[in-house]
Design an enzyme around this catalytic site. Structure first.
Site, PDB file in Angstrom:
ATOM      1  N   ARG A  76       0.741  -1.242   0.453  1.00 30.89           N
ATOM      2  CA  ARG A  76       0.170   0.023  -0.114  1.00 30.89           C
ATOM      3  C   ARG A  76       1.142   1.411  -0.199  1.00 30.89           C
ATOM      4  O   ARG A  76       0.550   2.294   0.831  1.00 30.89           O
ATOM      5  CB  ARG A  76      -0.932   0.396   1.091  1.00 30.89           C
ATOM      6  CG  ARG A  76      -1.866  -1.142   1.035  1.00 30.89           C
ATOM      7  CD  ARG A  76      -2.784  -0.837   1.569  1.00 30.89           C
ATOM      8  NE  ARG A  76      -1.889  -1.514   3.231  1.00 30.89           N
ATOM      9  CZ  ARG A  76      -2.447  -0.870   5.087  1.00 30.89           C
ATOM     10  NH1 ARG A  76      -3.877   0.245   4.813  1.00 30.89           N
ATOM     11  NH2 ARG A  76      -2.340  -1.020   5.723  1.00 30.89           N
ATOM     12  N   GLU A  77       1.975   1.395  -1.368  1.00 35.06           N
ATOM     13  CA  GLU A  77       2.875   2.758  -0.837  1.00 35.06           C
ATOM     14  C   GLU A  77       2.122   3.944  -1.282  1.00 35.06           C
ATOM     15  O   GLU A  77       2.438   4.638  -0.737  1.00 35.06           O
ATOM     16  CB  GLU A  77       4.463   2.064  -1.918  1.00 35.06           C
ATOM     17  CG  GLU A  77       4.537   1.053  -1.501  1.00 35.06           C
ATOM     18  CD  GLU A  77       4.222  -0.595  -1.693  1.00 35.06           C
ATOM     19  OE1 GLU A  77       3.875  -0.236  -2.406  1.00 35.06           O
ATOM     20  OE2 GLU A  77       5.505  -1.058  -1.839  1.00 35.06           O
ATOM     21  N   LYS A 176     -20.452   4.233  -6.174  1.00 30.87           N
ATOM     22  CA  LYS A 176     -19.867   3.071  -6.300  1.00 30.87           C
ATOM     23  C   LYS A 176     -19.695   2.456  -8.056  1.00 30.87           C
ATOM     24  O   LYS A 176     -20.496   3.003  -9.006  1.00 30.87           O
ATOM     25  CB  LYS A 176     -20.753   2.147  -5.946  1.00 30.87           C
ATOM     26  CG  LYS A 176     -20.122   1.773  -4.689  1.00 30.87           C
ATOM     27  CD  LYS A 176     -21.474   1.215  -3.784  1.00 30.87           C
ATOM     28  CE  LYS A 176     -21.940  -0.477  -4.432  1.00 30.87           C
ATOM     29  NZ  LYS A 176     -20.635  -1.558  -4.047  1.00 30.87           N
ATOM     30  N   SER A 503     -21.948   2.009  17.624  1.00 33.81           N
ATOM     31  CA  SER A 503     -20.318   2.399  17.748  1.00 33.81           C
ATOM     32  C   SER A 503     -20.022   3.713  18.636  1.00 33.81           C
ATOM     33  O   SER A 503     -20.650   4.902  18.214  1.00 33.81           O
ATOM     34  CB  SER A 503     -19.672   1.863  16.736  1.00 33.81           C
ATOM     35  OG  SER A 503     -19.480   2.979  15.377  1.00 33.81           O
ATOM     36  N   GLU A 554     -19.741  -1.009  20.885  1.00 35.31           N
ATOM     37  CA  GLU A 554     -19.064  -2.259  20.214  1.00 35.31           C
ATOM     38  C   GLU A 554     -16.969  -1.784  19.940  1.00 35.31           C
ATOM     39  O   GLU A 554     -16.720  -1.625  19.188  1.00 35.31           O
ATOM     40  CB  GLU A 554     -19.289  -1.571  18.779  1.00 35.31           C
ATOM     41  CG  GLU A 554     -20.650  -1.746  18.036  1.00 35.31           C
ATOM     42  CD  GLU A 554     -21.467  -1.434  17.047  1.00 35.31           C
ATOM     43  OE1 GLU A 554     -20.353  -1.505  16.358  1.00 35.31           O
ATOM     44  OE2 GLU A 554     -22.213  -1.329  16.760  1.00 35.31           O
ATOM     45  N   ARG A 585      -8.192   5.101   0.085  1.00 37.74           N
ATOM     46  CA  ARG A 585      -8.609   3.701   1.221  1.00 37.74           C
ATOM     47  C   ARG A 585      -8.723   2.421   0.668  1.00 37.74           C
ATOM     48  O   ARG A 585      -9.239   2.414  -0.808  1.00 37.74           O
ATOM     49  CB  ARG A 585      -9.564   4.503   0.948  1.00 37.74           C
ATOM     50  CG  ARG A 585     -10.474   3.902   2.388  1.00 37.74           C
ATOM     51  CD  ARG A 585     -12.037   4.148   2.611  1.00 37.74           C
ATOM     52  NE  ARG A 585     -12.622   2.790   3.316  1.00 37.74           N
ATOM     53  CZ  ARG A 585     -12.630   2.357   4.703  1.00 37.74           C
ATOM     54  NH1 ARG A 585     -11.442   3.064   5.466  1.00 37.74           N
ATOM     55  NH2 ARG A 585     -13.049   1.726   5.015  1.00 37.74           N
ATOM     56  N   CYS A 586      -8.124   1.883   1.207  1.00 36.39           N
ATOM     57  CA  CYS A 586      -8.027   0.812   1.247  1.00 36.39           C
ATOM     58  C   CYS A 586      -8.830  -0.637   1.607  1.00 36.39           C
ATOM     59  O   CYS A 586      -9.370  -0.156   2.734  1.00 36.39           O
ATOM     60  CB  CYS A 586      -6.536  -0.169   0.935  1.00 36.39           C
ATOM     61  SG  CYS A 586      -5.858   0.747  -0.530  1.00 36.39           S
ATOM     62  N   GLU A 675     -26.216  -2.190  -2.146  1.00 40.37           N
ATOM     63  CA  GLU A 675     -24.860  -2.061  -3.278  1.00 40.37           C
ATOM     64  C   GLU A 675     -24.931  -3.398  -4.094  1.00 40.37           C
ATOM     65  O   GLU A 675     -24.859  -3.804  -4.711  1.00 40.37           O
ATOM     66  CB  GLU A 675     -24.298  -2.229  -2.197  1.00 40.37           C
ATOM     67  CG  GLU A 675     -23.740  -0.848  -1.594  1.00 40.37           C
ATOM     68  CD  GLU A 675     -22.757  -0.955  -0.590  1.00 40.37           C
ATOM     69  OE1 GLU A 675     -21.538  -1.997  -0.192  1.00 40.37           O
ATOM     70  OE2 GLU A 675     -22.456  -0.041   0.090  1.00 40.37           O
ATOM     71  N   HIS A 764     -21.110  12.020  10.047  1.00 43.54           N
ATOM     72  CA  HIS A 764     -19.056  12.206   9.237  1.00 43.54           C
ATOM     73  C   HIS A 764     -18.462  13.704   8.901  1.00 43.54           C
ATOM     74  O   HIS A 764     -17.743  13.560   8.791  1.00 43.54           O
ATOM     75  CB  HIS A 764     -20.028  12.428   7.254  1.00 43.54           C
ATOM     76  CG  HIS A 764     -20.328  11.401   7.286  1.00 43.54           C
ATOM     77  ND1 HIS A 764     -21.673  10.705   7.852  1.00 43.54           N
ATOM     78  CD2 HIS A 764     -19.788   9.502   7.184  1.00 43.54           C
ATOM     79  CE1 HIS A 764     -21.942   9.735   7.454  1.00 43.54           C
ATOM     80  NE2 HIS A 764     -20.900   9.184   6.641  1.00 43.54           N
TER      81      HIS A 764
HETATM   82  N1  GLN Z   1     -23.400  -0.632  14.261  1.00 48.97           N
HETATM   83  C1  GLN Z   1     -22.439   0.039  12.968  1.00 48.97           C
HETATM   84  C2  GLN Z   1     -21.525   1.618  14.068  1.00 48.97           C
HETATM   85  O1  GLN Z   1     -22.392   2.379  14.724  1.00 48.97           O
HETATM   86  C3  GLN Z   1     -22.812   0.792  12.037  1.00 48.97           C
HETATM   87  C4  GLN Z   1     -22.320   1.016  10.450  1.00 48.97           C
HETATM   88  C5  GLN Z   1     -23.151   1.207   9.563  1.00 48.97           C
HETATM   89  O2  GLN Z   1     -23.837   1.700   9.465  1.00 48.97           O
HETATM   90  N2  GLN Z   1     -22.041   1.878   8.450  1.00 48.97           N
HETATM   91  O3  GLN Z   1     -20.259   1.947  13.806  1.00 48.97           O
END
Ligand code: GLN
Ligand code: ZN
Length: 822
Positions: A76-77, A176, A503, A554, A585-586, A675, A764
């Site tokens: 991943r250089e 995508k 999470s 989580e 991103r990989c 997806e 985000h």
């Molecule tokens: N339960 C996951 C979290 O809270 C849901 C993540 C997701 O929707 N991509 O991280």
């Protein structure tokens, strides 16, 4: 049909008469040849290849080609160099040098493998669609302040946005690439969109390879697919009308490449495997006629992949190019072989037979049968052997994997191995049968056979359970209104209940903790204690701020798919099996190689630990079967549906165990359900039927009192709303805040019957939203959702955020719910 059969027989006779029978000696010679090629034995000191610079048009043997090669580097250089450059820790030169080294390595690898037509310009610093936007001068107006400056600044600003020295410009949209997990930068078009040719990148990369003695085949994203992948940024026009202005730019670029010595140009047109409008079809005809007439001096290879051409077969077969590439791992060879126009032409057919979308070893026997069909009709000199699509979508090199058990490793092939398979197929296909005299072939067939029967893969108990599924297993006991009442009596939640998506922040400390445990530097007891402490802290402050439905956070999970895969049978994980997802991103997808079973509970101890600390309900947190399937490399020896059902049964076991442990609310995340949609509309229903069924199978083992949640994000869901509703989750939490709740109109029009939690703030961004903003969004939601069905939650999980902003945002979110209740 009859005529074709005759033709096949006539040709086969000719092949047997002309071909040498394949002897053991011949095979050993082949192995020696492959070995010498790999060692670069046929290169002289200047690096020029022995086999001659360019394949003559009238060659008398089959050629091999490759459409594209992974560009992230063996370690991943590229990612590391990019991130260092973005952080201003390294100058542009260092990044460009890393990129150059990767390209050179890739060309040499392909040359040594014995590939005849090696691609160039398949490399990209970020994305090949973005590269195309720059090549045709389609730079959106808002980046004007950056034009004229360093190209890299402009390029990365378009890819990622820019915020410095008084400049603040958002990134272009990303989405995508067909049905892969690769994401491209969406071209933006205006009504009076202009284009201008900038051939620098393809020309320089072609020259770079030529200087090494490697004549390459520059790859360009074709003009139709480029336009189709883009978006109109103004209403009232169809971007396909821009074709007339775009094609001359392609002509300029191709001419420039031809003048530098390019003999072949590859034009990628994957859009030919999708549903096309009549205008788009006409566009194909006119664009390719223009290009052909303008650049007669160069050979054009039209590359289609990712699916069957279906009703576009005749169109693809008729376009005036020198070679057509088709993906026969997902589409039919006959649709082209049966086309009289194609058969009677002099065009070459590139048979994409080595699957570029998965990691399984090719079944050489099956592939040779197909190649035989092609050569019987076209003759060997009109057939090229190739991977089905660019190898971008598979990891680089299986040899780098030292921890995969030998038996399983013997079933796999990554990009570098797929090159070898391509070359071996060409060699065997040009020699007469029996192939069984060849050790390479023999070993391959042994591997294929062992996969069919290995007890590592085939677990009779799992298969029996799959056949024993009854219709009732897909249904809850009673319809939603009955369930809702029972759940409410049991849970006693307030109006507008508040919750999160699962999470909490994954701090450096938490990551280190998991890493130490994995390395063995921390005992299991010590690790468990630390995680339990984190859970306890998070439960305490969720209670303090007045959250209604709590989560454990989580903290023990690295990744929402990996965590479950590591605890299920039938999965392996690679050390270095990285695949580019977007830009730097990989991802490292797990490999589902065998029947899936859950040996023991995967999440119950953590959920129970959390529940034991509070009288409020703690929501159990699972990843759904379709998302696990979608984000893994999946077996190709059984339908995806069967693998999805096996996963569903494993999750079902976890769901019922959580219920038994006293967890009253269970969330099954399905962010990836959309997806999985096939490229063709006509295939959507079949997919959605089994995807929804898999979810229902995972969720329906509980009593009506237990509340099932699901969560979705990342995409638009309007066009699959009926299927979302058919999943019959009691509550769906869904990403909506970035679109200002626009999505909800679909839920309103459709009258979505169950509970909904539209995300009230965007996770985000580190930005802490105002209470009033969230109240306003909720009021907007209330116009279409009845108050007794509305939940209050963020858009997605909070693992990428920091604690201070998380706490502040959630406090305000709860204040917004309280304000609404009054
Ligand atoms: N339960 C996951 C979290 O809270 C849901 C993540 C997701 O929707 N991509 O991280
Ligand atoms: Zn999400």
């Amino acid at each position: 049909m009859r005529r074709r059969v005759k033709l096949v027989q006539a040709r086969r006779l000719a092949v047997t008469l002309n071909g040498q029978p394949l002897t053991l000696k011949g095979c050993l010679a082949l192995i020696l040849l492959l070995y010498l090629l790999r060692k670069g034995f046929f290169s002289d000191k200047t690096g020029k290849v022995f086999k001659g610079n360019q394949p003559p048009l009238k060659h008398n043997s089959m050629l091999t080609q490759n459409l594209g090669y992974p560009r992230i580097g063996a370690r991943r250089e590229l990612k590391k160099a990019e991130e260092a450059y973005w952080a201003e820790k390294q100058p542009a030169e260092a990044l460009l040098e890393t990129a150059r080294k990767i390209r050179i390595q890739n060309w040499k690898t392909q040359q040594q493998a014995g590939i005849d037509l090696i691609p160039s310009n398949d490399f990209s610093l970020y994305d090949q669609v973005l590269d195309t936007s720059l090549m045709v001068g389609a730079v959106p107006e808002r980046y004007r302040p950056l034009t004229g400056g360093p190209v890299l600044d402009l390029y990365f600003a378009m890819a990622r946005g820019v915020q410095r020295k008084g400049i603040d410009i958002g990134a272009m949209e990303m989405t995508k690439w067909f049905d892969t997990n690769y994401h491209y930068i969406v071209p933006e078009f205006t009504r009076d969109q202009g284009f201008s040719a900038n051939p620098d990148k393809p020309v320089q990369e072609f020259a770079e390879a030529l200087a090494l003695g490697i004549p390459t085949k520059p790859v360009l994203l074709g003009p139709l697919s480029y336009l189709i992948l883009g978006k109109e940024k103004e209403s009232g026009f169809d971007r396909i009308t821009l074709l007339e202005r775009l094609v001359p730019v392609y002509v300029t670029v191709i001419r420039e490449l031809a003048s530098k010595g390019a003999e072949w140009i590859q034009l990628d047109e994957p859009a030919l495997t999708t549903d096309l409008t009549p205008e788009q079809k006409k566009g194909y005809e006119s664009a390719y006629a223009t290009i052909r007439a303008a650049v007669p001096e160069v050979r054009l290879l039209l590359a289609t992949y990712f699916g069957d051409l279906l009703e576009n077969s005749a169109l693809a077969a008729s376009l005036p190019v020198d070679a057509l590439h088709i993906d026969v791992t997902r589409g039919s060879l006959l649709s082209i072989l049966d086309d009289p126009g194609f058969r009677n032409s002099t065009k070459l057919l590139s048979v994409g037979i080595v699957d570029g979308r998965n990691i399984w070893k090719n079944d050489l026997h099956q592939s040779l049968l197909l190649l035989k069909q092609a050569t019987a009709i076209l003759g060997p000199d009109r057939v090229l052997v190739a991977p089905s699509c660019s190898l971008l979508h598979t990891p680089l090199d299986l040899d780098a994997e030292t921890e995969i058990p030998a038996i399983i490793k013997n079933w796999l092939a990554f990009s570098r191995q797929k090159l070898d398979e391509t070359v071996i197929l060409r060699q065997l296909a040009t020699q007469a049968e029996p192939w069984s005299g060849c050790p390479v072939y023999q070993a391959n067939q042994l591997a294929v056979q062992s996969r069919k029967t290995s007890p590592l893969i085939h677990r009779p108990a799992v298969k029996e359970r799959l056949t024993a599924i009854r219709p009732a297993d897909f249904n809850r006991q009673n319809p939603f209104p009955v369930r809702k009442q029972l759940q409410q009596e049991h849970l006693r939640l307030p109006l507008f209940p508040t919750t999160t998506i699962g999470s909490f922040p994954q701090t450096t400390e938490i990551r280190q903790l998991r890493a130490q445990y994995k390395k063995g530097d921390l005992t299991e007891t010590a690790y468990n204690d630390r995680i339990r402490q984190e859970i306890a802290d998070s439960i305490r402050w969720q209670e303090e701020i007045g959250m209604d439905v709590l989560v454990h956070g989580e903290f023990e999970r690295n990744d929402m798919v990996e965590y479950f895969g590591e605890r299920l049978s039938g999965f392996i994980f690679t050390r270095n099996g990285w695949v580019q997802s977007y830009g730097s991103r990989c991802v490292k997808p797990p490999v589902i190689y065998g029947d899936v079973e859950r040996p023991q509970p995967m999440t119950v101890p953590w959920a129970s630990a959390a529940q034991s600390l509070t009288s409020k309900p703690v929501k159990g947190m699972l990843t759904g079967p379709v998302t696990i399937l979608q984000w893994s490399f999946v077996r190709d020896d059984q339908p995806r549906k069967d693998t999805a059902y096996q996963l569903a049964l494993a999750i079902r076991d976890e769901v019922t165990d959580l219920e038994k442990a006293g967890i009253a609310i269970i969330q099954i995340d399905e962010p990836a359900i959309r997806e999985g949609l096939p490229l063709r509309r006509s295939d959507w229903d079949t997919y959605l039927d089994w995807a929804v069924a898999a979810f229902r199978l995972s969720a329906s083992g509980v009593t009506d009192q237990t509340q099932i949640h699901t969560h979705m994000c990342y995409s638009e869901f309007n066009d699959i709303i009926t299927s979302i509703s058919a999943m019959d989750a009691d509550v769906i939490t869904i990403e909506t805040s970035r679109s200002q709740m626009e999505l909800l109109q679909a839920f309103a029009d459709f009258r979505y019957p169950n509970d909904i939690g539209p995300g009230v703030y965007d996770i985000h961004s580190p930005r802490i939203p105002e209470t009033a903003e969230m109240v306003a969004l909720l009021q907007k939601a209330l116009q279409v959702i009845p108050s007794q069905n509305l939940w209050v939650n963020p858009d997605c999980g909070l693992k990428t955020r920091q604690w201070p902003e998380t706490k502040a945002a959630l406090e305000r979110m709860i204040a917004a719910a309280q304000a609404l209740r009054q």
